[in-house]
Motif scaffolding. Structure first.
Motif, PDB file in Angstrom:
ATOM      1  N   PHE A   1       0.826  -1.207   0.000  1.00 47.78           N
ATOM      2  CA  PHE A   1       0.000   0.000   0.000  1.00 47.78           C
ATOM      3  C   PHE A   1       0.860   1.258   0.000  1.00 47.78           C
ATOM      4  O   PHE A   1       0.486   2.265  -0.599  1.00 47.78           O
ATOM      5  CB  PHE A   1      -0.954   0.001   1.202  1.00 47.78           C
ATOM      6  CG  PHE A   1      -2.199  -0.799   0.978  1.00 47.78           C
ATOM      7  CD1 PHE A   1      -3.217  -0.314   0.176  1.00 47.78           C
ATOM      8  CD2 PHE A   1      -2.344  -2.052   1.543  1.00 47.78           C
ATOM      9  CE1 PHE A   1      -4.361  -1.053  -0.043  1.00 47.78           C
ATOM     10  CE2 PHE A   1      -3.484  -2.803   1.332  1.00 47.78           C
ATOM     11  CZ  PHE A   1      -4.496  -2.303   0.522  1.00 47.78           C
ATOM     12  N   GLU A   2       2.005   1.203   0.662  1.00 50.70           N
ATOM     13  CA  GLU A   2       2.914   2.359   0.636  1.00 50.70           C
ATOM     14  C   GLU A   2       3.634   2.444  -0.706  1.00 50.70           C
ATOM     15  O   GLU A   2       3.799   3.528  -1.263  1.00 50.70           O
ATOM     16  CB  GLU A   2       3.926   2.260   1.768  1.00 50.70           C
ATOM     17  CG  GLU A   2       3.338   2.485   3.156  1.00 50.70           C
ATOM     18  CD  GLU A   2       4.395   2.382   4.240  1.00 50.70           C
ATOM     19  OE1 GLU A   2       5.159   3.358   4.393  1.00 50.70           O
ATOM     20  OE2 GLU A   2       4.457   1.334   4.896  1.00 50.70           O
ATOM     21  N   GLU A   3       4.077   1.294  -1.233  1.00 53.28           N
ATOM     22  CA  GLU A   3       4.783   1.278  -2.509  1.00 53.28           C
ATOM     23  C   GLU A   3       3.899   1.787  -3.649  1.00 53.28           C
ATOM     24  O   GLU A   3       4.376   2.440  -4.576  1.00 53.28           O
ATOM     25  CB  GLU A   3       5.263  -0.140  -2.835  1.00 53.28           C
ATOM     26  CG  GLU A   3       6.396  -0.634  -1.949  1.00 53.28           C
ATOM     27  CD  GLU A   3       6.866  -2.004  -2.373  1.00 53.28           C
ATOM     28  OE1 GLU A   3       6.422  -2.493  -3.429  1.00 53.28           O
ATOM     29  OE2 GLU A   3       7.682  -2.600  -1.659  1.00 53.28           O
ATOM     30  N   ALA A   4       2.619   1.467  -3.578  1.00 54.49           N
ATOM     31  CA  ALA A   4       1.706   1.811  -4.672  1.00 54.49           C
ATOM     32  C   ALA A   4       1.020   3.153  -4.469  1.00 54.49           C
ATOM     33  O   ALA A   4       0.081   3.482  -5.197  1.00 54.49           O
ATOM     34  CB  ALA A   4       0.647   0.721  -4.823  1.00 54.49           C
ATOM     35  N   CYS A   5       1.461   3.926  -3.498  1.00 52.85           N
ATOM     36  CA  CYS A   5       0.799   5.196  -3.199  1.00 52.85           C
ATOM     37  C   CYS A   5       0.742   6.059  -4.463  1.00 52.85           C
ATOM     38  O   CYS A   5       1.748   6.300  -5.128  1.00 52.85           O
ATOM     39  CB  CYS A   5       1.559   5.923  -2.092  1.00 52.85           C
ATOM     40  SG  CYS A   5       0.578   7.166  -1.249  1.00 52.85           S
TER      41      CYS A   5
ATOM     42  N   LEU B   1      -9.814   1.537   3.135  1.00 51.94           N
ATOM     43  CA  LEU B   1     -10.863   2.108   2.296  1.00 51.94           C
ATOM     44  C   LEU B   1     -11.610   3.236   3.008  1.00 51.94           C
ATOM     45  O   LEU B   1     -12.009   4.220   2.366  1.00 51.94           O
ATOM     46  CB  LEU B   1     -11.848   1.006   1.893  1.00 51.94           C
ATOM     47  CG  LEU B   1     -11.254  -0.127   1.033  1.00 51.94           C
ATOM     48  CD1 LEU B   1     -12.298  -1.211   0.814  1.00 51.94           C
ATOM     49  CD2 LEU B   1     -10.766   0.403  -0.288  1.00 51.94           C
ATOM     50  N   GLN B   2     -11.783   3.105   4.312  1.00 49.87           N
ATOM     51  CA  GLN B   2     -12.550   4.115   5.051  1.00 49.87           C
ATOM     52  C   GLN B   2     -11.705   5.315   5.453  1.00 49.87           C
ATOM     53  O   GLN B   2     -12.143   6.461   5.317  1.00 49.87           O
ATOM     54  CB  GLN B   2     -13.156   3.478   6.313  1.00 49.87           C
ATOM     55  CG  GLN B   2     -14.288   2.514   6.031  1.00 49.87           C
ATOM     56  CD  GLN B   2     -14.822   1.881   7.307  1.00 49.87           C
ATOM     57  OE1 GLN B   2     -14.127   1.771   8.303  1.00 49.87           O
ATOM     58  NE2 GLN B   2     -16.072   1.456   7.274  1.00 49.87           N
ATOM     59  N   GLU B   3     -10.490   5.052   5.944  1.00 53.10           N
ATOM     60  CA  GLU B   3      -9.674   6.118   6.517  1.00 53.10           C
ATOM     61  C   GLU B   3      -8.535   6.557   5.601  1.00 53.10           C
ATOM     62  O   GLU B   3      -7.917   7.593   5.846  1.00 53.10           O
ATOM     63  CB  GLU B   3      -9.086   5.665   7.867  1.00 53.10           C
ATOM     64  CG  GLU B   3     -10.116   5.112   8.844  1.00 53.10           C
ATOM     65  CD  GLU B   3     -11.138   6.150   9.273  1.00 53.10           C
ATOM     66  OE1 GLU B   3     -10.833   7.353   9.176  1.00 53.10           O
ATOM     67  OE2 GLU B   3     -12.234   5.750   9.696  1.00 53.10           O
ATOM     68  N   GLY B   4      -8.219   5.755   4.584  1.00 50.38           N
ATOM     69  CA  GLY B   4      -7.100   6.105   3.716  1.00 50.38           C
ATOM     70  C   GLY B   4      -5.765   6.022   4.429  1.00 50.38           C
ATOM     71  O   GLY B   4      -4.856   6.816   4.175  1.00 50.38           O
TER      72      GLY B   4
ATOM     73  N   VAL C   1      -2.186   6.722   3.002  1.00 52.60           N
ATOM     74  CA  VAL C   1      -1.902   6.161   1.680  1.00 52.60           C
ATOM     75  C   VAL C   1      -2.993   6.600   0.701  1.00 52.60           C
ATOM     76  O   VAL C   1      -4.131   6.853   1.094  1.00 52.60           O
ATOM     77  CB  VAL C   1      -1.819   4.618   1.709  1.00 52.60           C
ATOM     78  CG1 VAL C   1      -0.612   4.143   2.485  1.00 52.60           C
ATOM     79  CG2 VAL C   1      -3.093   4.011   2.273  1.00 52.60           C
ATOM     80  N   ASP C   2      -2.620   6.705  -0.551  1.00 50.27           N
ATOM     81  CA  ASP C   2      -3.556   7.077  -1.612  1.00 50.27           C
ATOM     82  C   ASP C   2      -3.458   6.032  -2.713  1.00 50.27           C
ATOM     83  O   ASP C   2      -2.555   6.062  -3.555  1.00 50.27           O
ATOM     84  CB  ASP C   2      -3.208   8.462  -2.158  1.00 50.27           C
ATOM     85  CG  ASP C   2      -4.019   8.812  -3.411  1.00 50.27           C
ATOM     86  OD1 ASP C   2      -5.153   8.293  -3.539  1.00 50.27           O
ATOM     87  OD2 ASP C   2      -3.513   9.568  -4.259  1.00 50.27           O
ATOM     88  N   VAL C   3      -4.365   5.058  -2.683  1.00 47.86           N
ATOM     89  CA  VAL C   3      -4.365   3.996  -3.683  1.00 47.86           C
ATOM     90  C   VAL C   3      -5.774   3.789  -4.215  1.00 47.86           C
ATOM     91  O   VAL C   3      -6.761   4.049  -3.523  1.00 47.86           O
ATOM     92  CB  VAL C   3      -3.831   2.659  -3.118  1.00 47.86           C
ATOM     93  CG1 VAL C   3      -2.372   2.767  -2.772  1.00 47.86           C
ATOM     94  CG2 VAL C   3      -4.649   2.211  -1.926  1.00 47.86           C
TER      95      VAL C   3
END
Length: 461
Positions: free
Chosen positions: A233-237, A261-264, A277-279
């Motif tokens: 999730f961090e790598e794909a931010c 999904l809820q908190e990002g 994270v932003d995915v």
């Protein structure tokens, strides 16, 4: 507390306790000479007690420096030093503490943990990661072959979804092309220049999948990297994560995914600090999620979060007119690999492919075309019906699957059911061969005489 036990009995009790401990223990005196080793130590290192007793502390080391000697030099405990020990060079983690008696340093006590299995597991994880992850998208919507209404509807929905930040849930049978759609959605999205990472949720056990997705901090578990590790999730931010076979994810991980999904944000293993994270998530499944929810195996709240933009990818059996197009596409694509450039489908072969029910969908079609190219002789450029070899379901099992209910509950004897199946197969083969009995016999791999006998038996004109 007063103890009236004799010294010999106390030594026996102490020695029994030390040998009952599963961790390997080694003790040296103030000069670094070995004075005590338990059975677990000998089992781990592959050394006998006589190999190390009254010997220098370095005698058991294959690679690395003696932790015992460092403790004797500094008088301080040392934890978690990796090294190799014994004739088999076992990977271990060594922790030692000073042995103090009446305030005087009298030696060093070491605990040795075997990490060879953990290392092997981590290496297996690295190999598995190459199978479950894809760091860039490879396909676009132009790579999706087919003109049927059902497929075009799925493509149009996917193109609409690509332009939005919404989560997408791809549903369809195995081999229908869910991953191809995921690649295409990412490639057409505003995130196209960022990473696309594929994760097969069924390919890793829960603990390893959790560390892959969310990462971990230093010391989170034995064998963890010194400075920790970023998760996917961090790598794909800024990019897209494709969660394939989402229905196989364990409930505990579903709860963590729901938080993303809820908190990002995610929380690494061994840490309490949330990381934003932003995915964009594209999930895929061939499972009946609604049934899993009823059975308590899939979270309802996660289902609604993922199901923002559902897309149903039709099976090949519902778009039979696309089969010849796909078959020719794979003939062109794989022709060079099999040294059969320019191969074409005959009308009879195309019709046979179109009539087949394709339980394995596009994946099975690709295998059938590969076998057809192998069956082509060097001087042949046209794939005929007899070149096509289907899976084990292309026979009685296929027909029984197609009409399973009527066969299973008709109450008729087996020979009657078999005769009905055989007649159906003969008629399908003749239809695919445009009535050419020689071609039909070749496709069925029987002699022309045997074919005529069967046609007469069933009254097929």
């Amino acid at each position: 507390m007063r103890n009236d036990r004799p010294d010999d009995e106390l030594r026996l009790i102490l020695w029994t306790i030390i040998n009952s401990i599963e961790d390997a223990i080694s003790v040296v005196d103030e000069n670094g000479i070995g004075i005590l080793f338990n059975k677990a130590y000998c089992k781990l290192t592959g050394l006998r007690e006589t190999d190390v007793l009254n010997k220098p502390a370095e005698v058991d080391i294959a690679e690395g420096e003696s932790v015992h000697m460092k403790v004797l030099e500094t008088g301080k405990s040392i934890k978690g030093v990796p090294m190799k020990v014994g004739p088999y060079k076992r990977h271990v983690m060594v922790s030692c503490a000073p042995l103090l008696m009446h305030g005087r340093l009298r030696g060093s006590v070491g605990i040795i943990h075997d990490v060879s299995e953990i290392r092997a597991l981590m290496e297996e994880l690295q190999r598995t990661k190459q199978k479950v992850r894809q760091l860039e998208s490879k396909y676009s919507f132009n790579d999706i072959i087919g003109k049927s209404a059902a497929l075009q509807q799925a493509i149009e929905l996917a193109q609409v979804a690509a332009a939005t930040p919404a989560n997408v849930l791809l549903r369809g049978d195995c081999g229908t092309g869910k991953e191809l759609f995921a690649h295409a959605i990412h490639e057409a999205s505003p995130r196209r220049n960022q990473q696309f990472i594929r994760v097969n949720c069924s390919a890793l056990p829960e603990s390893l999948l959790e560390s892959e997705l969310f990462g971990y901090t230093e010391g989170a578990f034995t064998g963890a990297r010194k400075h920790g590790k970023k998760g996917i999730f961090e790598e794909a931010c800024g990019g897209t994560i494709f969660l394939d076979e989402i229905g196989s994810m364990e409930l505990s991980l579903q709860a963590k995914l729901l938080r993303v999904l809820q908190e990002g944000e995610i929380v690494r293993i061994g840490e309490a600090r949330p990381i934003p994270v932003d995915v964009r998530i594209i999930a895929a499944t061939n499972a009946n999620l609604e049934a899993l929810i009823t059975a308590g195996k899939f979270r309802k709240d996660l289902y609604y979060r993922l199901n923002v933009f559902p897309i149903l990818i039709p099976p090949l059996a519902e778009r039979r007119d696309d089969v010849p197009l796909l078959a020719q596409y794979y003939l062109n694509r794989m022709g060079q690999d099999y040294n059969r450039l320019g191969a074409k489908l005959s009308p009879q072969a195309a019709e046979m492919l179109r009539q087949y029910h394709w339980p394995g969908n596009v994946r099975e079609l690709k295998n059938v075309i590969a076998r057809a190219l192998i069956n082509l002789k060097q001087n042949e450029t046209v794939v005929q019906a007899h070149h096509l070899v289907f899976s084990l379901l292309n026979g009685e099992e296929a027909v029984m699957e197609k009409d399973q209910r009527s066969c299973a509950y008709s109450g008729e004897p087996l020979d009657v059911l078999h005769a009905r199946w055989e007649k159906s197969v003969l008629m399908s083969a003749l239809q695919a061969a445009d009535g050419n009995k020689t071609e039909a016999a070749k496709a069925l791999n029987i002699s022309i005489r045997n074919l005529y006998n069967k046609l007469n038996r069933y009254g097929i004109k």
